[in-house]
Design an enzyme around this catalytic site. Structure first.
Site, PDB file in Angstrom:
ATOM      1  N   ASP A 136       0.581  -1.260   0.148  1.00 25.43           N
ATOM      2  CA  ASP A 136      -0.071   0.142  -0.052  1.00 25.43           C
ATOM      3  C   ASP A 136       0.858   1.243   0.022  1.00 25.43           C
ATOM      4  OD1 ASP A 136       1.041   0.070   2.533  1.00 25.43           O
ATOM      5  OD2 ASP A 136      -0.979  -0.024   3.501  1.00 25.43           O
ATOM      6  N   TYR A 161      12.094   2.869  -0.927  1.00 26.78           N
ATOM      7  CA  TYR A 161      11.519   1.461  -1.233  1.00 26.78           C
ATOM      8  C   TYR A 161      10.058   1.555  -2.036  1.00 26.78           C
ATOM      9  CZ  TYR A 161       8.460  -2.290   0.630  1.00 26.78           C
ATOM     10  OH  TYR A 161       7.519  -3.336   0.515  1.00 26.78           O
ATOM     11  N   LYS A 165       8.975  -0.209  -5.505  1.00 21.68           N
ATOM     12  CA  LYS A 165       7.892  -1.079  -5.738  1.00 21.68           C
ATOM     13  C   LYS A 165       6.787  -0.609  -6.672  1.00 21.68           C
ATOM     14  CE  LYS A 165       6.977  -4.279  -3.369  1.00 21.68           C
ATOM     15  NZ  LYS A 165       7.459  -5.829  -3.738  1.00 21.68           N
TER      16      LYS A 165
END
Ligand code: NAD
Ligand code: TYD
Length: 378
Positions: A136, A161, A165
């Site tokens: 999320d 990060y 993603k």
């Protein structure tokens, strides 16, 4: 028809829990774990299923295209469940390059290998699927009064990060749109449960509490995360693999959004309760305040905030509920109680993990601030 499932990152936290689940629910399937065994990967995580005859472990890097292609061919893999990643935000702040390599290049290598292996005249072999496990965090920080993120919420990743993603998610989408590869993606909220590496909030607090170390809470502790029990996450991925439509994205939440202060309060109370119920714990963990009749919460310490710290994540899981009938089954308190029990029963596991490269890495990057959460990146 039994499947041949390749699980990338299957020696890590969620990947190992997924393997336990899959072995139990689909005993006829072949499973191949490919894992580079970074600091976060641990072969011992697969010990509970080591006797499963159709489980094979390959020690290798997902960025190694020749290896990945060979494994897909030799094991006639028809299903890839892709967990392997660098997964910790604080580390991505210290060393973003590694995150780009594993999370973006690694995903591209897997997609290309799957495409090459599964192509047939006019499309792909029947029944093949590439499932990408995402987060999320790609949606960025939600305003306090904004609705929870749906699958079409705009991507606004804020940490290296999350950005890595997000890039991987886009590549997965692109391989579907451009090449028709049968892919699915799930974006889930913060997981917790057995085998989680103790740099993440819940196991870090839990182990620090047992060792009488401070419970470091970044900033004012009012950041909100939604917490998903890892077993529920594994069931959600199973639902997507079995009933999800190729090309679709499914958000997976735990229906448990709360502030970090709420998390540390609940966890502290459960630890205190465990010590009251089991007097032998005081002898095992004499430095814990609970061993001396005190309260775990007395260890709470507010520390320097994480740079770019997202204020709020929350997930709207109504698409996966309506389309695939998935809802999280575990409540936060009961999931957390099981997690506390697992860490109490598996002290050897977390001591071995902490004695390994993790302590080295912390002292290299954060100074000699000690093991779990004493010193913070600035
Ligand atoms: P983890 O860090 O515990 O495990 C990652 C695993 O991947 C380790 O076993 C590691 O050895 C392996 N790995 C890393 N680089 C590799 C490489 N180059 N080649 C092969 N293997 C490699 O992570 P986790 O918490 O289990 O997360 C798994 C996936 O779920 C990740 O993709 C993560 O982004 C996603 N996710 C995690 C959470 C969470 O709360 N933990 C939430 C949402 C999404
Ligand atoms: P974390 O487990 O690192 O997951 P993520 O950053 O992917 O959400 O952190 C969860 C929350 O807890 C996040 O708001 C940062 C906060 N946090 C602390 O307050 N103290 C800590 O020592 C850690 C590791 C995290």
């Amino acid at each position: 028809m039994p499947r041949s499932v390749m699980v990338t990152g299957g020696a890590g936290f969620i990947g190992a829990n997924f393997v336990y689940h899959w072995v139990g629910a689909h005993p006829a399937d072949q499973i191949t774990v490919i894992d580079a065994l970074t600091y976060a990967g641990n072969r011992d995580n697969l010990a509970p299923v080591a006797d499963h005859l159709s489980l094979t472990f390959v020690h290798g890097d997902i960025c190694d295209s020749a290896l990945v292609s060979r494994v897909i061919a030799e094991r006639t893999v028809d299903t890839i469940v892709h967990f392997a990643a660098e997964s910790h935000v604080d580390r991505s702040i210290v060393d973003p390059g590694l995150f780009l390599q594993t999370n973006i290049i690694g995903t591209q290598v897997l997609l290309a290998a799957a495409r090459a292996a599964w192509r047939v005249e006019g499309g792909y072999r029947d029944g093949v699927r590439f499932h990408h496990v995402s987060t999320d965090e790609v949606y960025g920080s939600l305003a306090i009064d904004a609705p929870p993120a749906v699958e079409t919420t705009r991507y606004e990743p804020n940490s290296p990060y999350a950005a890595s993603k997000a890039a991987a998610d886009h590549l997965v989408r692109a391989f579907h749109r451009t090449y028709g590869l049968p892919v699915t993606t799930s974006n889930c909220s913060n997981n917790y449960g057995p085998c989680q590496f103790p740099e993440k909030l819940i196991p870090l607090l839990l182990i620090n509490a047992l060792e009488g170390k401070s419970l470091p809470i970044y900033g004012d502790g009012m950041n909100i995360r939604d917490w998903l029990y890892v077993g529920d996450h594994c069931r959600a991925i199973e639902a997507v693999l079995e009933r999800g439509r190729p090309g679709e994205v499914y958000n997976v939440g735990g229906d448990a959004p709360m502030t970090n202060l709420e998390v540390v309060r609940t966890l502290s109370r459960l630890i205190d309760e465990a010590f009251s119920a089991e007097p032998a714990l005081a002898a095992r963990f004499p430095s814990s305040p609970a061993a001396r009749g005190g309260t775990t919460l007395s260890l709470l310490k507010f520390v320097t905030d994480r740079p770019g710290h997202d204020r709020r994540y929350d997930i709207d899981g109504s698409k996966i509920a309506a389309e695939l009938g998935f809802r999280p089954a575990e409540g936060f308190e009961s999931g957390l109680r099981q997690t506390v029990e697992w860490y109490l029963a598996n002290e050897e596991w977390w001591r071995a993990v902490l004695d390994g490269s993790y302590r080295e890495w912390v002292s290299q990057h954060y100074g000699d601030g000690g093991p779990a959460g004493q010193a913070r990146p600035l």
